[in-house]
Motif scaffolding. Sequence first.
Motif, PDB file in Angstrom:
ATOM      1  N   GLN A  24       0.834  -1.213   0.000  1.00 55.56           N
ATOM      2  CA  GLN A  24       0.000   0.000   0.000  1.00 55.56           C
ATOM      3  C   GLN A  24       0.865   1.259   0.000  1.00 55.56           C
ATOM      4  O   GLN A  24       0.581   2.213  -0.729  1.00 55.56           O
ATOM      5  CB  GLN A  24      -0.940   0.007   1.208  1.00 55.56           C
ATOM      6  N   LYS A  25       1.899   1.277   0.816  1.00 57.74           N
ATOM      7  CA  LYS A  25       2.781   2.450   0.868  1.00 57.74           C
ATOM      8  C   LYS A  25       3.488   2.661  -0.466  1.00 57.74           C
ATOM      9  O   LYS A  25       3.567   3.789  -0.965  1.00 57.74           O
ATOM     10  CB  LYS A  25       3.825   2.310   1.989  1.00 57.74           C
ATOM     11  N   LEU A  26       4.002   1.581  -1.059  1.00 58.84           N
ATOM     12  CA  LEU A  26       4.683   1.703  -2.347  1.00 58.84           C
ATOM     13  C   LEU A  26       3.720   2.123  -3.453  1.00 58.84           C
ATOM     14  O   LEU A  26       4.098   2.863  -4.360  1.00 58.84           O
ATOM     15  CB  LEU A  26       5.383   0.389  -2.708  1.00 58.84           C
ATOM     16  N   ARG A  27       2.477   1.654  -3.372  1.00 59.98           N
ATOM     17  CA  ARG A  27       1.493   2.042  -4.387  1.00 59.98           C
ATOM     18  C   ARG A  27       1.217   3.543  -4.303  1.00 59.98           C
ATOM     19  O   ARG A  27       1.095   4.222  -5.301  1.00 59.98           O
ATOM     20  CB  ARG A  27       0.193   1.259  -4.227  1.00 59.98           C
ATOM     21  N   VAL A  28       1.149   4.067  -3.096  1.00 61.92           N
ATOM     22  CA  VAL A  28       0.859   5.490  -2.909  1.00 61.92           C
ATOM     23  C   VAL A  28       2.076   6.354  -3.236  1.00 61.92           C
ATOM     24  O   VAL A  28       1.968   7.350  -3.948  1.00 61.92           O
ATOM     25  CB  VAL A  28       0.377   5.767  -1.467  1.00 61.92           C
ATOM     26  N   TYR A  29       3.256   5.976  -2.710  1.00 64.41           N
ATOM     27  CA  TYR A  29       4.435   6.826  -2.821  1.00 64.41           C
ATOM     28  C   TYR A  29       5.359   6.485  -3.987  1.00 64.41           C
ATOM     29  O   TYR A  29       6.293   7.228  -4.254  1.00 64.41           O
ATOM     30  CB  TYR A  29       5.232   6.802  -1.515  1.00 64.41           C
ATOM     31  N   GLY A  30       5.138   5.360  -4.635  1.00 64.05           N
ATOM     32  CA  GLY A  30       6.013   4.970  -5.736  1.00 64.05           C
ATOM     33  C   GLY A  30       7.212   4.219  -5.220  1.00 64.05           C
ATOM     34  O   GLY A  30       7.099   3.092  -4.785  1.00 64.05           O
ATOM     35  N   ALA A  31       8.365   4.847  -5.218  1.00 58.45           N
ATOM     36  CA  ALA A  31       9.599   4.208  -4.778  1.00 58.45           C
ATOM     37  C   ALA A  31       9.960   4.700  -3.382  1.00 58.45           C
ATOM     38  O   ALA A  31       9.843   5.884  -3.083  1.00 58.45           O
ATOM     39  CB  ALA A  31      10.718   4.517  -5.764  1.00 58.45           C
ATOM     40  N   MET A  32      10.419   3.756  -2.527  1.00 55.08           N
ATOM     41  CA  MET A  32      10.749   4.104  -1.145  1.00 55.08           C
ATOM     42  C   MET A  32      11.928   3.281  -0.653  1.00 55.08           C
ATOM     43  O   MET A  32      12.098   2.134  -1.052  1.00 55.08           O
ATOM     44  CB  MET A  32       9.552   3.827  -0.222  1.00 55.08           C
ATOM     45  N   ILE A  62       8.014  -7.022  -5.410  1.00 50.25           N
ATOM     46  CA  ILE A  62       8.678  -5.729  -5.476  1.00 50.25           C
ATOM     47  C   ILE A  62      10.017  -5.919  -6.173  1.00 50.25           C
ATOM     48  O   ILE A  62      10.471  -7.049  -6.374  1.00 50.25           O
ATOM     49  CB  ILE A  62       8.891  -5.109  -4.071  1.00 50.25           C
ATOM     50  N   GLU A  63      10.646  -4.782  -6.504  1.00 43.38           N
ATOM     51  CA  GLU A  63      11.973  -4.830  -7.103  1.00 43.38           C
ATOM     52  C   GLU A  63      12.786  -3.648  -6.597  1.00 43.38           C
ATOM     53  O   GLU A  63      12.226  -2.673  -6.095  1.00 43.38           O
ATOM     54  CB  GLU A  63      11.878  -4.807  -8.623  1.00 43.38           C
ATOM     55  N   ILE A  64      14.085  -3.762  -6.728  1.00 43.42           N
ATOM     56  CA  ILE A  64      14.980  -2.661  -6.375  1.00 43.42           C
ATOM     57  C   ILE A  64      15.120  -1.821  -7.637  1.00 43.42           C
ATOM     58  O   ILE A  64      15.597  -2.306  -8.667  1.00 43.42           O
ATOM     59  CB  ILE A  64      16.338  -3.177  -5.889  1.00 43.42           C
ATOM     60  N   CYS A  65      14.691  -0.574  -7.550  1.00 42.04           N
ATOM     61  CA  CYS A  65      14.748   0.292  -8.731  1.00 42.04           C
ATOM     62  C   CYS A  65      15.971   1.207  -8.710  1.00 42.04           C
ATOM     63  O   CYS A  65      16.301   1.818  -9.731  1.00 42.04           O
ATOM     64  CB  CYS A  65      13.467   1.101  -8.864  1.00 42.04           C
ATOM     65  N   GLU A  66      16.649   1.275  -7.570  1.00 38.85           N
ATOM     66  CA  GLU A  66      17.818   2.153  -7.454  1.00 38.85           C
ATOM     67  C   GLU A  66      18.606   1.752  -6.214  1.00 38.85           C
ATOM     68  O   GLU A  66      18.039   1.281  -5.234  1.00 38.85           O
ATOM     69  CB  GLU A  66      17.321   3.601  -7.303  1.00 38.85           C
ATOM     70  N   THR A  67      19.906   1.905  -6.275  1.00 34.39           N
ATOM     71  CA  THR A  67      20.747   1.756  -5.087  1.00 34.39           C
ATOM     72  C   THR A  67      21.578   3.029  -4.958  1.00 34.39           C
ATOM     73  O   THR A  67      22.018   3.595  -5.955  1.00 34.39           O
ATOM     74  CB  THR A  67      21.676   0.531  -5.158  1.00 34.39           C
ATOM     75  N   ARG A  68      21.744   3.463  -3.721  1.00 32.73           N
ATOM     76  CA  ARG A  68      22.500   4.684  -3.431  1.00 32.73           C
ATOM     77  C   ARG A  68      23.515   4.372  -2.341  1.00 32.73           C
ATOM     78  O   ARG A  68      23.291   3.504  -1.519  1.00 32.73           O
ATOM     79  CB  ARG A  68      21.581   5.785  -2.900  1.00 32.73           C
ATOM     80  N   VAL A  69      24.578   5.128  -2.328  1.00 33.59           N
ATOM     81  CA  VAL A  69      25.536   5.019  -1.232  1.00 33.59           C
ATOM     82  C   VAL A  69      25.328   6.242  -0.345  1.00 33.59           C
ATOM     83  O   VAL A  69      25.471   7.378  -0.784  1.00 33.59           O
ATOM     84  CB  VAL A  69      26.991   4.949  -1.740  1.00 33.59           C
ATOM     85  N   VAL A  77      16.324   1.268  -2.965  1.00 39.79           N
ATOM     86  CA  VAL A  77      15.032   1.905  -3.187  1.00 39.79           C
ATOM     87  C   VAL A  77      14.130   0.857  -3.843  1.00 39.79           C
ATOM     88  O   VAL A  77      14.490   0.268  -4.864  1.00 39.79           O
ATOM     89  CB  VAL A  77      15.157   3.161  -4.081  1.00 39.79           C
ATOM     90  N   TYR A  78      12.962   0.635  -3.233  1.00 39.69           N
ATOM     91  CA  TYR A  78      12.046  -0.413  -3.683  1.00 39.69           C
ATOM     92  C   TYR A  78      10.841   0.193  -4.383  1.00 39.69           C
ATOM     93  O   TYR A  78      10.405   1.299  -4.078  1.00 39.69           O
ATOM     94  CB  TYR A  78      11.548  -1.226  -2.480  1.00 39.69           C
ATOM     95  N   GLN A  79      10.295  -0.587  -5.314  1.00 42.79           N
ATOM     96  CA  GLN A  79       9.029  -0.237  -5.948  1.00 42.79           C
ATOM     97  C   GLN A  79       8.262  -1.525  -6.240  1.00 42.79           C
ATOM     98  O   GLN A  79       8.831  -2.616  -6.231  1.00 42.79           O
ATOM     99  CB  GLN A  79       9.249   0.565  -7.237  1.00 42.79           C
ATOM    100  N   ILE A  80       6.973  -1.387  -6.491  1.00 43.04           N
ATOM    101  CA  ILE A  80       6.135  -2.553  -6.778  1.00 43.04           C
ATOM    102  C   ILE A  80       6.503  -3.105  -8.144  1.00 43.04           C
ATOM    103  O   ILE A  80       6.670  -2.355  -9.099  1.00 43.04           O
ATOM    104  CB  ILE A  80       4.645  -2.169  -6.749  1.00 43.04           C
ATOM    105  N   LYS A  81       6.597  -4.414  -8.229  1.00 43.29           N
ATOM    106  CA  LYS A  81       6.873  -5.055  -9.509  1.00 43.29           C
ATOM    107  C   LYS A  81       5.577  -5.559 -10.134  1.00 43.29           C
ATOM    108  O   LYS A  81       5.274  -5.263 -11.268  1.00 43.29           O
ATOM    109  CB  LYS A  81       7.859  -6.209  -9.339  1.00 43.29           C
ATOM    110  N   GLU A  82       4.822  -6.314  -9.363  1.00 41.34           N
ATOM    111  CA  GLU A  82       3.525  -6.774  -9.875  1.00 41.34           C
ATOM    112  C   GLU A  82       2.571  -6.944  -8.709  1.00 41.34           C
ATOM    113  O   GLU A  82       2.901  -7.557  -7.714  1.00 41.34           O
ATOM    114  CB  GLU A  82       3.648  -8.063 -10.676  1.00 41.34           C
ATOM    115  N   ILE A  83       1.384  -6.341  -8.831  1.00 46.46           N
ATOM    116  CA  ILE A  83       0.393  -6.487  -7.773  1.00 46.46           C
ATOM    117  C   ILE A  83      -0.938  -6.985  -8.317  1.00 46.46           C
ATOM    118  O   ILE A  83      -1.871  -7.181  -7.588  1.00 46.46           O
ATOM    119  CB  ILE A  83       0.162  -5.170  -7.006  1.00 46.46           C
ATOM    120  N   TYR A  84      -0.994  -7.174  -9.607  1.00 47.03           N
ATOM    121  CA  TYR A  84      -2.236  -7.602 -10.223  1.00 47.03           C
ATOM    122  C   TYR A  84      -2.142  -9.073 -10.605  1.00 47.03           C
ATOM    123  O   TYR A  84      -1.074  -9.660 -10.625  1.00 47.03           O
ATOM    124  CB  TYR A  84      -2.524  -6.772 -11.484  1.00 47.03           C
TER     125      TYR A  84
END
Length: 179
Positions: A24-32, A62-69, A77-84
């Motif tokens: 739910q949080k990822l769906r609302v905020y996108g990437a977190m 979910i998937e990792i869409c970005e990594t930061r140092v 940074v995570y985002q939804i991969k498939e929820i349907y």
Amino acid sequence: AQGKIIMNKKVKLLMDPVANQVIQKLRVYGAMTTTDILDSGINTSKATLYRKLDKMLAENIIEICETRVVMGQIEKVYQIKEIYITTQSSNDERLETVTMALMNITHQYEQYFQKKSADVERDKLFLVNYNFVLSDEDYKAMLAEILSVVDKYQNKNTNNAPNRNLYFISAPGEKDNEK
């Protein structure tokens, strides 16, 4: 085994309260990041969140869409991969996903109605079915509007307010949808 539903790891995970909150949080905020998720008010410990995220990654939810140092540490940074219900799954897997979700909802109602304090008017329980005859474009636009309204209230946290679940299910109509 036709007629026998075996709960797979993905379905169990989708029914998990913490994993559901993350979705739910990822769906609302996108990437977190994990910090973003914890700061968003999710009700779990950091260790539990890491375990759930690892399981959700393994099940392709979910998937990792970005990594930061950040200060020498790798931050994911995570985002939804498939929820349907997806085209990649078989009809048996799709049926299992829907069945398990409906069983979970049924279980929640069973627990609710077993309480002496159950009050459907106070708790605003309802079940409504609408039938639409809309083009794919109109249906998609309608769903986007509905979800934007729900998203507006998703993260509003009124003190001492009751927790409520609102489900949206898109199901086939009575007429054959095949063209």
